[in-house]
Design a protein around this motif. Structure first.
Motif, PDB file in Angstrom:
ATOM      1  N   GLY A 172      51.676  56.876  40.035  1.00 24.66           N
ATOM      2  CA  GLY A 172      52.552  56.985  38.885  1.00 24.66           C
ATOM      3  C   GLY A 172      53.724  56.018  38.901  1.00 24.66           C
ATOM      4  N   ILE A 173      54.002  55.373  40.025  1.00 28.30           N
ATOM      5  CA  ILE A 173      55.093  54.414  40.103  1.00 28.30           C
ATOM      6  C   ILE A 173      54.501  53.013  40.000  1.00 28.30           C
ATOM      7  CG2 ILE A 173      56.902  53.457  41.555  1.00 28.30           C
ATOM      8  CD1 ILE A 173      57.206  56.250  42.762  1.00 28.30           C
ATOM      9  N   VAL A 174      55.031  52.241  39.059  1.00 27.84           N
ATOM     10  CA  VAL A 174      54.519  50.890  38.836  1.00 27.84           C
ATOM     11  C   VAL A 174      55.549  49.888  39.319  1.00 27.84           C
ATOM     12  CG1 VAL A 174      53.793  49.234  37.094  1.00 27.84           C
ATOM     13  CG2 VAL A 174      53.137  51.626  36.883  1.00 27.84           C
ATOM     14  N   ASP A 175      55.111  48.946  40.150  1.00 22.40           N
ATOM     15  CA  ASP A 175      55.974  47.891  40.656  1.00 22.40           C
ATOM     16  C   ASP A 175      55.828  46.604  39.865  1.00 22.40           C
ATOM     17  OD1 ASP A 175      56.903  49.438  42.910  1.00 22.40           O
ATOM     18  OD2 ASP A 175      54.926  49.129  43.783  1.00 22.40           O
ATOM     19  N   LEU A 176      54.653  46.417  39.250  1.00 18.73           N
ATOM     20  CA  LEU A 176      54.355  45.167  38.551  1.00 18.73           C
ATOM     21  C   LEU A 176      53.527  45.477  37.321  1.00 18.73           C
ATOM     22  CD1 LEU A 176      54.256  42.013  38.583  1.00 18.73           C
ATOM     23  CD2 LEU A 176      52.199  42.220  39.983  1.00 18.73           C
ATOM     24  N   ILE A 177      53.909  44.914  36.173  1.00 21.52           N
ATOM     25  CA  ILE A 177      53.143  45.072  34.937  1.00 21.52           C
ATOM     26  C   ILE A 177      52.625  43.706  34.528  1.00 21.52           C
ATOM     27  CG2 ILE A 177      53.238  45.679  32.491  1.00 21.52           C
ATOM     28  CD1 ILE A 177      55.468  47.653  33.167  1.00 21.52           C
ATOM     29  N   LEU A 178      51.318  43.601  34.338  1.00 20.89           N
ATOM     30  CA  LEU A 178      50.697  42.369  33.853  1.00 20.89           C
ATOM     31  C   LEU A 178      50.444  42.528  32.360  1.00 20.89           C
ATOM     32  CD1 LEU A 178      48.064  41.827  36.685  1.00 20.89           C
ATOM     33  CD2 LEU A 178      50.349  40.837  36.502  1.00 20.89           C
ATOM     34  N   ILE A 179      50.919  41.568  31.582  1.00 16.16           N
ATOM     35  CA  ILE A 179      50.773  41.604  30.130  1.00 16.16           C
ATOM     36  C   ILE A 179      50.040  40.342  29.711  1.00 16.16           C
ATOM     37  CG2 ILE A 179      52.033  41.634  27.944  1.00 16.16           C
ATOM     38  CD1 ILE A 179      54.358  42.934  29.534  1.00 16.16           C
ATOM     39  N   GLY A 180      48.992  40.496  28.895  1.00 15.82           N
ATOM     40  CA  GLY A 180      48.270  39.306  28.463  1.00 15.82           C
ATOM     41  C   GLY A 180      47.049  39.643  27.644  1.00 15.82           C
ATOM     42  N   ASP A 181      46.079  38.735  27.687  1.00 13.05           N
ATOM     43  CA  ASP A 181      44.875  38.844  26.872  1.00 13.05           C
ATOM     44  C   ASP A 181      43.685  39.273  27.729  1.00 13.05           C
ATOM     45  OD1 ASP A 181      44.355  36.603  28.377  1.00 13.05           O
ATOM     46  OD2 ASP A 181      44.413  35.209  26.704  1.00 13.05           O
ATOM     47  N   SER A 182      42.496  38.904  27.287  1.00 13.10           N
ATOM     48  CA  SER A 182      41.285  39.312  28.001  1.00 13.10           C
ATOM     49  C   SER A 182      41.212  38.721  29.402  1.00 13.10           C
ATOM     50  CB  SER A 182      40.040  38.924  27.204  1.00 13.10           C
ATOM     51  OG  SER A 182      40.021  37.539  26.969  1.00 13.10           O
ATOM     52  N   ILE A 183      41.834  37.571  29.619  1.00 17.12           N
ATOM     53  CA  ILE A 183      41.846  36.992  30.972  1.00 17.12           C
ATOM     54  C   ILE A 183      42.601  37.927  31.904  1.00 17.12           C
ATOM     55  CG2 ILE A 183      42.663  35.068  32.383  1.00 17.12           C
ATOM     56  CD1 ILE A 183      42.206  33.297  29.860  1.00 17.12           C
ATOM     57  N   THR A 184      43.764  38.380  31.468  1.00 22.32           N
ATOM     58  CA  THR A 184      44.552  39.325  32.261  1.00 22.32           C
ATOM     59  C   THR A 184      43.790  40.634  32.417  1.00 22.32           C
ATOM     60  OG1 THR A 184      46.566  38.330  31.382  1.00 22.32           O
ATOM     61  CG2 THR A 184      46.779  40.494  32.413  1.00 22.32           C
ATOM     62  N   SER A 185      43.244  41.117  31.317  1.00 23.39           N
ATOM     63  CA  SER A 185      42.500  42.381  31.323  1.00 23.39           C
ATOM     64  C   SER A 185      41.330  42.347  32.297  1.00 23.39           C
ATOM     65  CB  SER A 185      42.000  42.686  29.911  1.00 23.39           C
ATOM     66  OG  SER A 185      41.205  43.823  29.890  1.00 23.39           O
ATOM     67  N   GLY A 186      40.680  41.195  32.397  1.00 27.14           N
ATOM     68  CA  GLY A 186      39.468  41.073  33.199  1.00 27.14           C
ATOM     69  C   GLY A 186      39.673  40.903  34.688  1.00 27.14           C
ATOM     70  N   TRP A 187      40.899  40.714  35.140  1.00 22.35           N
ATOM     71  CA  TRP A 187      41.125  40.495  36.570  1.00 22.35           C
ATOM     72  C   TRP A 187      40.593  41.629  37.424  1.00 22.35           C
ATOM     73  CZ3 TRP A 187      46.852  38.487  36.533  1.00 22.35           C
ATOM     74  CH2 TRP A 187      46.864  37.175  36.076  1.00 22.35           C
ATOM     75  N   GLU A 188      40.732  42.853  36.969  1.00 25.33           N
ATOM     76  CA  GLU A 188      40.277  43.995  37.770  1.00 25.33           C
ATOM     77  C   GLU A 188      38.761  43.991  37.949  1.00 25.33           C
ATOM     78  OE1 GLU A 188      42.387  47.879  36.990  1.00 25.33           O
ATOM     79  OE2 GLU A 188      43.056  46.667  35.278  1.00 25.33           O
ATOM     80  N   SER A 189      38.029  43.654  36.878  1.00 28.38           N
ATOM     81  CA  SER A 189      36.570  43.751  36.945  1.00 28.38           C
ATOM     82  C   SER A 189      35.893  42.448  37.366  1.00 28.38           C
ATOM     83  CB  SER A 189      36.014  44.191  35.585  1.00 28.38           C
ATOM     84  OG  SER A 189      36.363  43.257  34.588  1.00 28.38           O
ATOM     85  N   ARG A 190      36.444  41.298  37.003  1.00 25.76           N
ATOM     86  CA  ARG A 190      35.788  40.027  37.304  1.00 25.76           C
ATOM     87  C   ARG A 190      36.262  39.380  38.591  1.00 25.76           C
ATOM     88  NH1 ARG A 190      37.104  37.655  31.848  1.00 25.76           N
ATOM     89  NH2 ARG A 190      36.726  39.532  30.679  1.00 25.76           N
ATOM     90  N   GLY A 191      37.372  39.864  39.102  1.00 26.27           N
ATOM     91  CA  GLY A 191      37.897  39.305  40.349  1.00 26.27           C
ATOM     92  C   GLY A 191      38.362  40.384  41.290  1.00 26.27           C
ATOM     93  N   PRO A 192      37.466  41.323  41.635  1.00 26.26           N
ATOM     94  CA  PRO A 192      37.906  42.479  42.418  1.00 26.26           C
ATOM     95  C   PRO A 192      38.488  42.121  43.783  1.00 26.26           C
ATOM     96  CG  PRO A 192      35.515  42.422  42.291  1.00 26.26           C
ATOM     97  CD  PRO A 192      36.037  41.366  41.360  1.00 26.26           C
ATOM     98  N   THR A 193      38.009  41.074  44.413  1.00 28.03           N
ATOM     99  CA  THR A 193      38.543  40.714  45.736  1.00 28.03           C
ATOM    100  C   THR A 193      39.988  40.266  45.610  1.00 28.03           C
ATOM    101  OG1 THR A 193      36.350  40.060  46.485  1.00 28.03           O
ATOM    102  CG2 THR A 193      38.219  39.234  47.752  1.00 28.03           C
TER     103      THR A 193
END
Length: 70
Positions: A3-24
């Motif tokens: 529930g505590i957030v240290d960093l917020i990433l804001i952007g488009d599909s490139i930002t959105s896709g980091w979790e799934s396309r670049g898991p390492t």
């Protein structure tokens, strides 16, 4: 901790896709600190700027955190 957030990433599909396309990279760089990915597919720069200027980021962050934390 949960529930505590240290960093917020804001952007488009490139930002959105980091979790799934670049898991390492995501796991090595963004899990700690606790990161909320607020990337939105097909978003445009002017929309991001509008959300930042009009305070719409915090509701989006809350919604995302609620979704991620069940």
């Amino acid at each position: 901790s949960e529930g505590i957030v240290d960093l917020i990433l804001i952007g488009d599909s490139i930002t959105s896709g980091w979790e799934s396309r670049g898991p390492t990279v995501w796991d090595n760089c963004f899990v700690k600190p606790n990161t909320a990915n607020l990337g939105i597919r097909d978003d445009r720069t002017q929309h991001v700027i509008w959300r930042l200027r009009n305070g719409d980021v915090l509701p989006a962050a809350r919604q995302r955190l609620d979704k991620e934390n069940g």
